[in-house]
Design a protein around this motif. Structure first.
Motif, PDB file in Angstrom:
ATOM      1  N   ILE A   1      -3.710   5.543   1.200  1.00  0.00           N
ATOM      2  CA  ILE A   1      -4.126   6.198  -0.039  1.00  0.00           C
ATOM      3  C   ILE A   1      -4.916   5.198  -0.873  1.00  0.00           C
ATOM      4  CG2 ILE A   1      -3.344   7.352  -2.147  1.00  0.00           C
ATOM      5  CD1 ILE A   1      -0.810   8.173  -0.636  1.00  0.00           C
ATOM      6  N   ALA A   2      -6.143   5.563  -1.226  1.00  0.00           N
ATOM      7  CA  ALA A   2      -7.003   4.685  -2.024  1.00  0.00           C
ATOM      8  C   ALA A   2      -6.600   4.794  -3.486  1.00  0.00           C
ATOM      9  CB  ALA A   2      -8.460   5.060  -1.829  1.00  0.00           C
ATOM     10  N   THR A   3      -5.680   3.959  -3.896  1.00  0.00           N
ATOM     11  CA  THR A   3      -5.167   3.996  -5.262  1.00  0.00           C
ATOM     12  C   THR A   3      -4.804   2.597  -5.725  1.00  0.00           C
ATOM     13  OG1 THR A   3      -3.445   4.928  -6.703  1.00  0.00           O
ATOM     14  CG2 THR A   3      -2.814   4.414  -4.439  1.00  0.00           C
ATOM     15  N   ASP A   4      -4.879   2.384  -7.023  1.00  0.00           N
ATOM     16  CA  ASP A   4      -4.440   1.125  -7.620  1.00  0.00           C
ATOM     17  C   ASP A   4      -2.996   1.216  -8.104  1.00  0.00           C
ATOM     18  OD1 ASP A   4      -6.929  -0.114  -7.258  1.00  0.00           O
ATOM     19  OD2 ASP A   4      -7.708   0.713  -9.146  1.00  0.00           O
ATOM     20  N   ALA A   5      -2.320   2.337  -7.844  1.00  0.00           N
ATOM     21  CA  ALA A   5      -0.959   2.546  -8.326  1.00  0.00           C
ATOM     22  C   ALA A   5      -0.014   1.492  -7.773  1.00  0.00           C
ATOM     23  CB  ALA A   5      -0.476   3.934  -7.932  1.00  0.00           C
TER      24      ALA A   5
ATOM     25  N   GLN B   1      -7.690  13.097   5.534  1.00  0.00           N
ATOM     26  CA  GLN B   1      -8.024  12.145   6.587  1.00  0.00           C
ATOM     27  C   GLN B   1      -7.127  12.345   7.807  1.00  0.00           C
ATOM     28  OE1 GLN B   1      -8.372   8.000   5.298  1.00  0.00           O
ATOM     29  NE2 GLN B   1      -8.120   8.696   3.182  1.00  0.00           N
ATOM     30  N   ASP B   2      -7.606  11.871   8.938  1.00  0.00           N
ATOM     31  CA  ASP B   2      -6.751  11.749  10.106  1.00  0.00           C
ATOM     32  C   ASP B   2      -5.912  10.485   9.945  1.00  0.00           C
ATOM     33  OD1 ASP B   2      -7.749  14.017  11.367  1.00  0.00           O
ATOM     34  OD2 ASP B   2      -9.417  12.901  12.240  1.00  0.00           O
ATOM     35  N   GLY B   3      -4.777  10.441  10.647  1.00  0.00           N
ATOM     36  CA  GLY B   3      -3.964   9.241  10.592  1.00  0.00           C
ATOM     37  C   GLY B   3      -4.721   8.035  11.108  1.00  0.00           C
ATOM     38  N   THR B   4      -4.723   6.973  10.334  1.00  0.00           N
ATOM     39  CA  THR B   4      -5.484   5.787  10.724  1.00  0.00           C
ATOM     40  C   THR B   4      -4.640   4.744  11.428  1.00  0.00           C
ATOM     41  OG1 THR B   4      -5.117   4.875   8.513  1.00  0.00           O
ATOM     42  CG2 THR B   4      -7.150   6.121   8.860  1.00  0.00           C
ATOM     43  N   VAL B   5      -3.341   4.776  11.208  1.00  0.00           N
ATOM     44  CA  VAL B   5      -2.437   3.836  11.889  1.00  0.00           C
ATOM     45  C   VAL B   5      -1.211   4.600  12.355  1.00  0.00           C
ATOM     46  CG1 VAL B   5      -3.226   1.885  10.493  1.00  0.00           C
ATOM     47  CG2 VAL B   5      -1.217   3.171   9.780  1.00  0.00           C
ATOM     48  N   PRO B   6      -0.545   4.157  13.412  1.00  0.00           N
ATOM     49  CA  PRO B   6       0.704   4.807  13.824  1.00  0.00           C
ATOM     50  C   PRO B   6       1.769   4.615  12.742  1.00  0.00           C
ATOM     51  CG  PRO B   6      -0.167   3.415  15.585  1.00  0.00           C
ATOM     52  CD  PRO B   6      -0.953   3.095  14.346  1.00  0.00           C
ATOM     53  N   THR B   7       2.453   5.688  12.405  1.00  0.00           N
ATOM     54  CA  THR B   7       3.465   5.601  11.348  1.00  0.00           C
ATOM     55  C   THR B   7       4.545   4.587  11.696  1.00  0.00           C
ATOM     56  OG1 THR B   7       3.080   7.910  10.756  1.00  0.00           O
ATOM     57  CG2 THR B   7       5.122   6.921   9.998  1.00  0.00           C
ATOM     58  N   ASP B   8       4.937   4.527  12.978  1.00  0.00           N
ATOM     59  CA  ASP B   8       6.017   3.615  13.355  1.00  0.00           C
ATOM     60  C   ASP B   8       5.587   2.150  13.359  1.00  0.00           C
ATOM     61  OD1 ASP B   8       4.469   3.570  15.636  1.00  0.00           O
ATOM     62  OD2 ASP B   8       5.964   4.498  16.941  1.00  0.00           O
ATOM     63  N   SER B   9       4.311   1.886  13.080  1.00  0.00           N
ATOM     64  CA  SER B   9       3.861   0.494  12.966  1.00  0.00           C
ATOM     65  C   SER B   9       4.004  -0.034  11.542  1.00  0.00           C
ATOM     66  CB  SER B   9       2.397   0.373  13.403  1.00  0.00           C
ATOM     67  OG  SER B   9       1.524   0.967  12.444  1.00  0.00           O
ATOM     68  N   LEU B  10       4.331   0.851  10.595  1.00  0.00           N
ATOM     69  CA  LEU B  10       4.438   0.449   9.201  1.00  0.00           C
ATOM     70  C   LEU B  10       5.830  -0.087   8.896  1.00  0.00           C
ATOM     71  CD1 LEU B  10       2.663   3.480   7.466  1.00  0.00           C
ATOM     72  CD2 LEU B  10       1.671   1.252   8.038  1.00  0.00           C
ATOM     73  N   ASP B  11       5.876  -1.163   8.140  1.00  0.00           N
ATOM     74  CA  ASP B  11       7.145  -1.726   7.668  1.00  0.00           C
ATOM     75  C   ASP B  11       7.439  -1.081   6.310  1.00  0.00           C
ATOM     76  OD1 ASP B  11       9.403  -3.208   7.224  1.00  0.00           O
ATOM     77  OD2 ASP B  11       8.354  -5.097   6.854  1.00  0.00           O
TER      78      ASP B  11
ATOM     79  N   ALA C   1       0.822  -1.209   0.000  1.00  0.00           N
ATOM     80  CA  ALA C   1       0.000   0.000   0.000  1.00  0.00           C
ATOM     81  C   ALA C   1       0.855   1.257   0.000  1.00  0.00           C
ATOM     82  CB  ALA C   1      -0.925   0.001   1.225  1.00  0.00           C
ATOM     83  N   TRP C   2       0.193   2.365  -0.379  1.00  0.00           N
ATOM     84  CA  TRP C   2       0.774   3.702  -0.264  1.00  0.00           C
ATOM     85  C   TRP C   2       0.066   4.424   0.874  1.00  0.00           C
ATOM     86  CZ3 TRP C   2       4.842   5.073  -3.390  1.00  0.00           C
ATOM     87  CH2 TRP C   2       5.039   4.304  -4.546  1.00  0.00           C
ATOM     88  N   TRP C   3       0.808   5.307   1.562  1.00  0.00           N
ATOM     89  CA  TRP C   3       0.265   5.987   2.737  1.00  0.00           C
ATOM     90  C   TRP C   3       0.610   7.470   2.688  1.00  0.00           C
ATOM     91  CZ3 TRP C   3      -2.303   2.853   6.359  1.00  0.00           C
ATOM     92  CH2 TRP C   3      -2.129   1.477   6.167  1.00  0.00           C
ATOM     93  N   PHE C   4      -0.270   8.272   3.276  1.00  0.00           N
ATOM     94  CA  PHE C   4      -0.004   9.697   3.436  1.00  0.00           C
ATOM     95  C   PHE C   4       0.307   9.960   4.908  1.00  0.00           C
ATOM     96  CE2 PHE C   4      -1.161  14.048   4.415  1.00  0.00           C
ATOM     97  CZ  PHE C   4      -0.572  14.749   3.382  1.00  0.00           C
ATOM     98  N   GLN C   5       1.450  10.577   5.171  1.00  0.00           N
ATOM     99  CA  GLN C   5       1.848  10.835   6.557  1.00  0.00           C
ATOM    100  C   GLN C   5       1.135  12.084   7.064  1.00  0.00           C
ATOM    101  OE1 GLN C   5       6.065  10.959   7.194  1.00  0.00           O
ATOM    102  NE2 GLN C   5       5.863  10.879   9.406  1.00  0.00           N
ATOM    103  N   THR C   6       0.400  11.938   8.161  1.00  0.00           N
ATOM    104  CA  THR C   6      -0.324  13.038   8.783  1.00  0.00           C
ATOM    105  C   THR C   6       0.310  13.349  10.134  1.00  0.00           C
ATOM    106  OG1 THR C   6      -1.915  11.818  10.151  1.00  0.00           O
ATOM    107  CG2 THR C   6      -2.387  11.955   7.783  1.00  0.00           C
TER     108      THR C   6
END
Length: 312
Positions: free
Chosen positions: A23-27, A46-56, A11-16
């Motif tokens: 990010i809702a994309t098929d890219a 959007q507000d952040g939905t997950v903690p950034t430091d939880s992402l690999d 997935a792609w993510w936007f940092q808030t």
């Protein structure tokens, strides 16, 4: 306001300010994501939905792509190599995009490499196709540079120097950590390029620390003007812009250099590498390399990498 894009394997993510919004994309590639600006802007609301430091996190620059690097582009690095900055032309070399790795992945030294070095660099991510002959100027530069990333031009010096070419020595797998974020900039933010400070630490020891404004010889507009005379560039390509003083490799004292020039090539390199083997600044198994780039006021912050060195 800068827009920071993160990427995981799926997935792609936007940092808030509060985390990361998906990010809702098929890219599936950086180029496709850059073309889906509506999805990026929707995620930014959007507000952040997950903690950034939880992402690999993985590299926000996808492969395959072109990786083009500027050579000896900081005055301090040129002087440390025993050269005069006024004599240095704008030149480039290529790296394999197979060397790209993530911002927290291991840097793996091949078994045959002895002298492993680091080079923190600002990466320019191309935002749209640039055919040969395109006119690039300060006024339209932001039309072609989508954003910036932290990169590390890891180098096998004992391979690079005797060969007098860079491709192999800088293209081994994991030799180009990229990220954590692809920071998208508007024209006004890109004008602050000179305010960016590059820092690199090894095991907490500050090795490189330099402001672009004080030291960079050829800026992005000059690099793209030169490249587009002969090189087609595409969205998602990566241009690396050089590194300042502080790498492990340094020019020998002038008397030693003069003596070395009189020796046969094989003898000269044997003596040089014997001397370099005693240099503790080269990377060792287990070393932690941290590279960060930001303006001093934090208005433009590309984030920080944390890569551990592993010996194969």
């Amino acid at each position: 306001m800068t827009l920071s894009i993160l990427r995981t394997a799926d997935a792609w993510w936007f940092q808030t300010p509060t985390g990361a919004a998906k990010i809702a994309t098929d890219a599936s590639t950086t180029a496709e994501l850059l073309a889906d600006r509506a999805a990026i802007e929707a995620a930014a609301q959007q507000d952040g939905t997950v903690p950034t430091d939880s992402l690999d996190l993985v590299s926000p620059v996808t492969t395959p792509c072109r990786v083009v690097a500027q050579m000896t582009n900081f005055a301090s690095h040129v002087k440390d190599a025993g050269m005069d900055p006024k004599s240095i032309p704008l030149t480039f070399f290529r790296k394999s995009s197979a060397s790209i790795t993530g911002p927290t992945d291991d840097i793996v030294k091949p078994a045959h490499v002895r002298l492993l070095d680091y080079e923190v660099e600002i990466g320019l991510v191309i935002g749209r196709d640039i055919p040969v002959g395109t006119g690039i100027s300060e006024s339209n530069l932001a039309d072609y540079i989508a954003g910036l990333v932290v990169t590390n031009d890891v180098s096998a010096r004992d391979i690079q120097l005797p060969q007098t070419q860079f491709y192999e020595a800088k293209s081994y797998p994991t030799f180009t950590p990229v990220g954590p974020a692809l920071v998208l900039l508007d024209a006004g933010e890109l004008q602050r390029f000179g305010d960016l400070r590059l820092r690199l630490r090894v095991n907490g020891e500050l090795r490189q620390d330099m402001l672009v404004e004080r030291d960079m010889l050829y800026r992005p507009v000059q690099a793209l003007q030169s490249l587009t005379r002969f090189q087609h560039l595409a969205a998602g390509d990566l241009i690396m812009t050089g590194t300042p003083v502080g790498t492990a490799l340094s020019a020998p004292p002038r008397p030693i250099e003069i003596i070395g020039s009189l020796l046969p090539s094989a003898v000269k390199w044997k003596a040089f590498f014997k001397r370099q083997s005693g240099n503790p600044k080269y990377l060792h198994d287990g070393d932690l390399v941290e590279a960060a780039i930001a303006t001093d006021d934090g208005a433009v912050d590309l984030g920080a990498q944390r890569n551990t060195v592993r010996y194969a």
